[in-house]
Write a protein that holds these residues in place. Structure first.
Motif, PDB file in Angstrom:
ATOM      1  N   LEU A  26      44.357  -5.427  35.822  1.00  0.00           N
ATOM      2  CA  LEU A  26      45.073  -5.308  34.556  1.00  0.00           C
ATOM      3  C   LEU A  26      44.920  -3.915  33.979  1.00  0.00           C
ATOM      4  CD1 LEU A  26      44.290  -8.421  34.863  1.00  0.00           C
ATOM      5  CD2 LEU A  26      44.593  -8.565  32.395  1.00  0.00           C
ATOM      6  N   THR A  27      45.931  -3.496  33.228  1.00  0.00           N
ATOM      7  CA  THR A  27      45.810  -2.346  32.344  1.00  0.00           C
ATOM      8  C   THR A  27      46.015  -2.838  30.915  1.00  0.00           C
ATOM      9  OG1 THR A  27      48.174  -1.825  32.571  1.00  0.00           O
ATOM     10  CG2 THR A  27      46.649  -0.713  34.072  1.00  0.00           C
ATOM     11  N   TRP A  28      45.260  -2.216  30.011  1.00  0.00           N
ATOM     12  CA  TRP A  28      45.255  -2.695  28.633  1.00  0.00           C
ATOM     13  C   TRP A  28      45.223  -1.507  27.685  1.00  0.00           C
ATOM     14  CZ3 TRP A  28      40.163  -3.785  25.837  1.00  0.00           C
ATOM     15  CH2 TRP A  28      40.405  -4.201  24.529  1.00  0.00           C
TER      16      TRP A  28
ATOM     17  N   HIS B  75      47.335  -1.090  21.034  1.00  0.00           N
ATOM     18  CA  HIS B  75      48.514  -1.938  20.870  1.00  0.00           C
ATOM     19  C   HIS B  75      48.329  -3.340  21.429  1.00  0.00           C
ATOM     20  CE1 HIS B  75      49.923   2.312  21.104  1.00  0.00           C
ATOM     21  NE2 HIS B  75      50.634   1.948  20.044  1.00  0.00           N
ATOM     22  N   ASP B  76      47.183  -3.601  22.066  1.00  0.00           N
ATOM     23  CA  ASP B  76      46.896  -4.922  22.649  1.00  0.00           C
ATOM     24  C   ASP B  76      48.002  -5.383  23.604  1.00  0.00           C
ATOM     25  OD1 ASP B  76      44.382  -5.502  21.730  1.00  0.00           O
ATOM     26  OD2 ASP B  76      45.098  -6.297  19.815  1.00  0.00           O
ATOM     27  N   ILE B  77      48.405  -4.485  24.501  1.00  0.00           N
ATOM     28  CA  ILE B  77      49.414  -4.805  25.516  1.00  0.00           C
ATOM     29  C   ILE B  77      48.724  -4.868  26.876  1.00  0.00           C
ATOM     30  CG2 ILE B  77      51.505  -4.022  26.698  1.00  0.00           C
ATOM     31  CD1 ILE B  77      52.379  -2.721  24.099  1.00  0.00           C
ATOM     32  N   PHE B  78      48.883  -5.992  27.561  1.00  0.00           N
ATOM     33  CA  PHE B  78      48.319  -6.185  28.888  1.00  0.00           C
ATOM     34  C   PHE B  78      49.435  -6.088  29.933  1.00  0.00           C
ATOM     35  CE2 PHE B  78      45.035  -8.174  26.334  1.00  0.00           C
ATOM     36  CZ  PHE B  78      43.866  -7.769  26.975  1.00  0.00           C
ATOM     37  N   LYS B  79      49.110  -5.442  31.045  1.00  0.00           N
ATOM     38  CA  LYS B  79      50.021  -5.385  32.189  1.00  0.00           C
ATOM     39  C   LYS B  79      49.263  -5.828  33.427  1.00  0.00           C
ATOM     40  CE  LYS B  79      52.890  -1.568  30.464  1.00  0.00           C
ATOM     41  NZ  LYS B  79      53.421  -0.194  30.750  1.00  0.00           N
ATOM     42  N   PHE B  80      49.893  -6.679  34.204  1.00  0.00           N
ATOM     43  CA  PHE B  80      49.306  -7.170  35.447  1.00  0.00           C
ATOM     44  C   PHE B  80      49.900  -6.387  36.620  1.00  0.00           C
ATOM     45  CE2 PHE B  80      48.508 -10.414  32.426  1.00  0.00           C
ATOM     46  CZ  PHE B  80      47.400 -11.133  32.850  1.00  0.00           C
ATOM     47  N   HIS B  81      49.024  -5.894  37.493  1.00  0.00           N
ATOM     48  CA  HIS B  81      49.452  -5.062  38.615  1.00  0.00           C
ATOM     49  C   HIS B  81      48.859  -5.591  39.916  1.00  0.00           C
ATOM     50  CE1 HIS B  81      50.702  -1.989  35.666  1.00  0.00           C
ATOM     51  NE2 HIS B  81      49.556  -2.232  35.070  1.00  0.00           N
ATOM     52  N   SER B  82      49.529  -5.214  41.002  1.00  0.00           N
ATOM     53  CA  SER B  82      49.026  -5.466  42.345  1.00  0.00           C
ATOM     54  C   SER B  82      49.215  -4.183  43.146  1.00  0.00           C
ATOM     55  CB  SER B  82      49.781  -6.618  43.012  1.00  0.00           C
ATOM     56  OG  SER B  82      49.452  -6.717  44.384  1.00  0.00           O
ATOM     57  N   VAL B  83      48.250  -3.867  43.997  1.00  0.00           N
ATOM     58  CA  VAL B  83      48.344  -2.627  44.774  1.00  0.00           C
ATOM     59  C   VAL B  83      49.422  -2.704  45.848  1.00  0.00           C
ATOM     60  CG1 VAL B  83      45.963  -1.944  44.372  1.00  0.00           C
ATOM     61  CG2 VAL B  83      46.496  -3.431  46.300  1.00  0.00           C
TER      62      VAL B  83
ATOM     63  N   ARG C 163      52.551  -8.326  28.964  1.00  0.00           N
ATOM     64  CA  ARG C 163      52.356  -9.286  27.884  1.00  0.00           C
ATOM     65  C   ARG C 163      51.732  -8.580  26.677  1.00  0.00           C
ATOM     66  NH1 ARG C 163      55.531 -11.984  29.875  1.00  0.00           N
ATOM     67  NH2 ARG C 163      55.374 -14.110  30.680  1.00  0.00           N
ATOM     68  N   ASN C 164      52.252  -8.903  25.503  1.00  0.00           N
ATOM     69  CA  ASN C 164      51.686  -8.425  24.258  1.00  0.00           C
ATOM     70  C   ASN C 164      50.796  -9.527  23.699  1.00  0.00           C
ATOM     71  OD1 ASN C 164      51.086  -7.401  21.744  1.00  0.00           O
ATOM     72  ND2 ASN C 164      53.170  -6.698  21.319  1.00  0.00           N
TER      73      ASN C 164
ATOM     74  N   LYS D 140      44.173 -17.211  31.441  1.00  0.00           N
ATOM     75  CA  LYS D 140      44.841 -18.221  32.263  1.00  0.00           C
ATOM     76  C   LYS D 140      46.297 -18.383  31.861  1.00  0.00           C
ATOM     77  CE  LYS D 140      40.598 -20.848  33.100  1.00  0.00           C
ATOM     78  NZ  LYS D 140      39.918 -22.152  32.938  1.00  0.00           N
ATOM     79  N   ARG D 141      46.560 -18.304  30.557  1.00  0.00           N
ATOM     80  CA  ARG D 141      47.949 -18.425  30.123  1.00  0.00           C
ATOM     81  C   ARG D 141      48.759 -17.187  30.477  1.00  0.00           C
ATOM     82  NH1 ARG D 141      47.578 -21.165  24.068  1.00  0.00           N
ATOM     83  NH2 ARG D 141      46.473 -23.071  24.697  1.00  0.00           N
TER      84      ARG D 141
END
Length: 836
Positions: free
Chosen positions: A218-220, A224-232, A240-241, A251-252
């Protein structure tokens, strides 16, 4: 905290964990080296790069002593560059959630404890990772399992971690901490790594890795409390905000991409390092060194040799020094240009080392090993480090840059190309294939001062600028001017494609241009090939040989067309025509009379080349059809263009093609043209002469259409043809006669061959046979003896029948077996229409 001064650092290896370098921290200015101890007891040792007088007098080197015997998780340095004293401020984070703030001051005899605080709210919390980002302290803590989840198994306990943040302010008194905020609940164990204003949450696969969740990181953005999900392997998966949710539950958040993650198996992250400005360097188990940019793009930089990581274990270190990437894997250091991925040098190490950045000398790689500190300066290494490949001269970045840019572009285009042809930097420079304006602009923006790179890309820049000018003009152009701009664009694009090696993708693109702009492409090929029609009726071209090589080269994947007598029967919609067929198709559409001339010009260009791979004279195969067959492929099969087909066949000057053209002309009954072709091509070779004469003699035996041309035909008789051979050919091809029941024979309309028609030919052949052969006269006669005396008189031929009888009676038994048939044939020849 113990200060070991400038003494040898080998002593800490016996007191640290197995991978001791992973427990070493270096201060931003490179002065202090901190070693986190785990065995035999927890603690922290600090080494000073410079000796201080008060420490020399103290044998035990006691400077500061930690207030508690609790495992140290990590150290965080606070930015004090704007303060008056500029002293280092250090936070020591303990596993139980406590933090001690220490300040180093030269005037105050080294390290001094400022304060001790609780970082976590819960006394049962356990910190596993910590980092600092701007004015936030961010950490990952383990919460004890609740009573409701105590019996739910191991899988639930794996998600008992949470990500927390806390603001801080540094003043003269100490550090003031803000309130604790939980940013993420129910997440697995993460390593917290900050780069600029971005925080990376990397899976800690050393501690009970979760197969599915370890595939994602994840990057956060704490602000701004913004999460990003990444895969290499797949890049950004989800954004997601967390402020939009009542609870920031891991989990959600991960539910939407869990299905994708279960089907992927990306490589593991073996090493990492912040690269500044929100970027993160990653070393993957596949051997690739990549940079994860803050916008979510994963850019590959360099590929380690195969099995390099497996052979050297997990010990590695990497860091970025302006535009140079330094990487240590085991006992090998790699220096890489981070802009283009070019390997600059390999340095062999005697011991494993830890790379770090000294803020005072941020452009030079610095390394810590058990033997001391080392600095890489101008491609040579001080102390005991020596380069694996020595260089006697310094490599100028500007000299390497231009080549490196094209090498990187080669890799990019090679991955996208379906062709197996290896692309090189030289082909890329000359071929006009560098069609990447965005990348080109980025390169030029960063390297405007490099004249060599600018000169290498000068033609590409001019081409791109010209293209943009035309696009701008098209928007404002009238209908008349729009046509001119269209012609210009088509000509430029066709010229660009024909100036490079044609692969499958470019060939499809060229076919689409010819299909969409037929008139414009016809004008373009005239201009590009510089086609001119001479007064003699032939075409000339001033185009270079390299251009003709592209035009005439066959494409194996597209030459397997179905042909009808050498003509194309049908080309599927998804099959692209080769370049030569495209040009022939355009010429046939707009100037059909030029097609034979163009074929003749193409054969001349192919024959003038010494390159056997594209000469039209090579052996026929499915991959290399002769040019005349390729030109015939553009003609329809309905027979409406037989005259053009004949011209193309004759233009090839191949024996089989000439005979095919001759048969077409005979089928059309154009006997005048037949005799012209026969007279022209009988002079080329004895074999073709014999085949043409035999074919026409068969026609003479069957009908009377060639009677006006018999005198010319008899002059074409081959020298090796005998009277017997002529009569055999005639008899085999005489039309069949039916016996009439009446007193008069039917079909007596003068359509039969008579002996009188053959008399001139037979007389000529007999005269040639009765003459002494002069073929070997020069060999047989001796210089000392005169040649034999020739006969005084030539035998007169009164009647053909008498001569034929004499000739047959004088021949040996080898030819006597044809005599009965010849007698019957002569009877038939002298039948109803008379002998003479």
């Amino acid at each position: 905290m113990k200060d070991g001064g400038s003494e040898d650092l080998s002593s800490y290896s016996n007191t640290s964990s197995k991978n001791c370098l992973s427990n070493v921290r270096v201060s931003p200015d490179g002065r202090h080296i901190h070693v986190i101890l785990h065995t035999p007891k927890s603690g922290l040792m600090t080494y000073d790069k410079y000796q201080r007088a008060h420490l020399v007098q103290c044998q035990k080197h006691l400077d500061l002593v930690l207030t508690r015997n609790v495992p140290v998780v990590d150290l965080i340095y606070f930015d004090q560059s704007n303060t008056e004293d500029g002293a280092n401020l250090l936070g020591v984070i303990f596993e139980n959630g406590k933090v001690e703030f220490w300040k180093f001051s030269e005037r105050k005899s080294g390290w001094n404890l400022l304060q001790t605080s609780d970082l976590c709210n819960s006394p049962r919390a356990k910190i596993v990772s910590v980092s600092i980002s701007q004015n936030f302290i961010i950490w990952c803590e383990e919460r004890p399992p609740s009573e409701s989840s105590a019996g739910s198994g191991v899988s639930r306990n794996n998600y008992r971690f949470c990500i927390c943040k806390r603001t801080f302010e540094v003043d003269e008194v100490g550090v003031c901490l803000g309130g604790v905020k939980i940013a993420l609940h129910n997440n697995p164990r993460y390593l917290v790594v900050s780069s600029g204003d971005i925080v990376y949450l990397l899976p800690d696969i050393k501690e009970h890795p979760l197969i599915t969740v370890s595939n994602v990181f994840l990057t956060w953005s704490p602000q701004h409390d913004i999460f990003k999900f990444h895969s290499v392997s797949m890049g950004t998966l989800l954004v997601r905000n967390s402020t939009s949710h009542k609870e920031s539950d891991f989990k959600r958040l991960v539910t939407d991409c869990i299905g994708i993650l279960s089907t992927t198996n990306p490589p593991d992250i073996c090493g990492f390092c912040p690269a500044g400005c929100g970027d993160l360097l990653l070393l993957l188990s596949s051997g690739w060194v990549c940079v994860m940019q803050r916008d979510g793009i994963l850019r590959q930089i360099y590929k380690l040799p195969d099995n390099c990581l497996a052979a050297c274990g997990i010990q590695n270190s990497l860091n970025l020094y302006h535009d140079m990437l330094a990487l240590t894997v085991g006992k090998m250091m790699y220096l890489i240009d981070a802009k283009c991925g070019l390997e600059l040098e390999r340095i062999s190490l005697k011991r494993e080392g830890l790379l770090f950045v000294n803020c005072l000398e941020s452009s030079s790689p610095q390394m810590l090993s058990e033997a001391g500190l080392f600095v890489v300066i101008q491609r040579e290494v001080e102390a005991k480090l020596k380069p694996l490949v020595s260089h006697s001269e310094n490599i100028s970045p500007s000299a390497v840059l231009a080549e490196a840019v094209f090498e990187e572009a080669c890799k990019y285009y090679q991955q996208r190309s379906l062709s197996s042809t290896q692309l090189t930097a030289e082909k890329l420079k000359k071929g006009g294939m560098f069609q990447a304006p965005i990348s080109l602009a980025a390169i030029i923006r960063d390297y405007l001062r490099h004249e060599k790179l600018l000169s290498s890309l000068d033609s590409e820049l001019k081409s791109l600028v010209g293209l943009e000018d035309i696009k701008t003009a098209v928007l404002k152009a009238s209908e008349k001017d729009l046509k001119n701009y269209c012609e210009t664009l088509v000509q430029q694009e066709v010229s660009r494609l024909l100036s490079s090696e044609i692969d499958r993708e470019n060939l499809q693109y060229l076919n689409s241009i010819f299909s969409l702009f037929p008139t414009e492409t016809w004008q373009a090929i005239q201009a590009i090939l510089q086609l001119r029609c001479n007064g003699e009726g032939s075409l000339s071209s001033k185009a270079p040989a390299e251009l003709w090589k592209i035009v005439l080269s066959p494409v194996q994947t597209t030459t397997n067309f179905n042909h009808c007598n050498g003509q194309q029967k049908h080309v599927p919609a998804n099959v692209s025509l080769p370049v030569f067929e495209l040009l022939c198709q355009s010429i046939f559409k707009f100037q059909p009379s030029w097609l034979p001339r163009f074929l003749d010009l193409a054969q001349h260009q192919a024959g003038a080349s010494s390159t056997s791979s594209w000469s039209y004279g090579v052996k026929e195969s499915s991959e290399s059809l002769p040019l005349y067959k390729r030109a015939l492929a553009v003609l329809p099969c309905k027979g409406a263009y037989q005259d053009l087909e004949v011209e193309l066949l004759l233009c090839s000057q191949r024996p089989n093609a000439v005979m095919q053209a001759l048969r077409i002309l005979m089928g059309l009954g154009r006997w005048d043209r037949v005799t012209q072709v026969a007279e022209r091509f009988c002079r080329q070779s004895p074999l073709l002469n014999k085949e043409i004469f035999t074919t026409l003699l068969c026609e003479v035996a069957q009908h009377r259409d060639l009677d006006p041309y018999l005198d010319l035909l008899w002059t074409l008789c081959p020298e090796d043809l005998t009277v017997t051979g002529i009569l055999n050919i005639v008899l085999k091809n005489l039309p069949s006669t039916t016996q009439s029941s009446g007193p008069f024979q039917g079909h007596s309309n003068g359509s039969h061959l008579t002996i009188g028609l053959l008399k001139p030919l037979l007389r000529k052949v007999l005269q040639r046979e009765t003459k002494p052969s002069q073929r070997y006269a020069d060999i047989l006669q001796s210089p000392s003896h005169p040649p034999p005396t020739p006969p005084r008189q030539v035998k007169e031929l009164a009647r053909v029948n008498t001569e034929l009888d004499m000739d047959l009676s004088e021949r040996g038994p080898s030819e006597s077996q044809v005599s009965p048939r010849l007698g019957q044939g002569l009877g038939r020849l002298g039948g109803a229409n008379g002998a003479t």
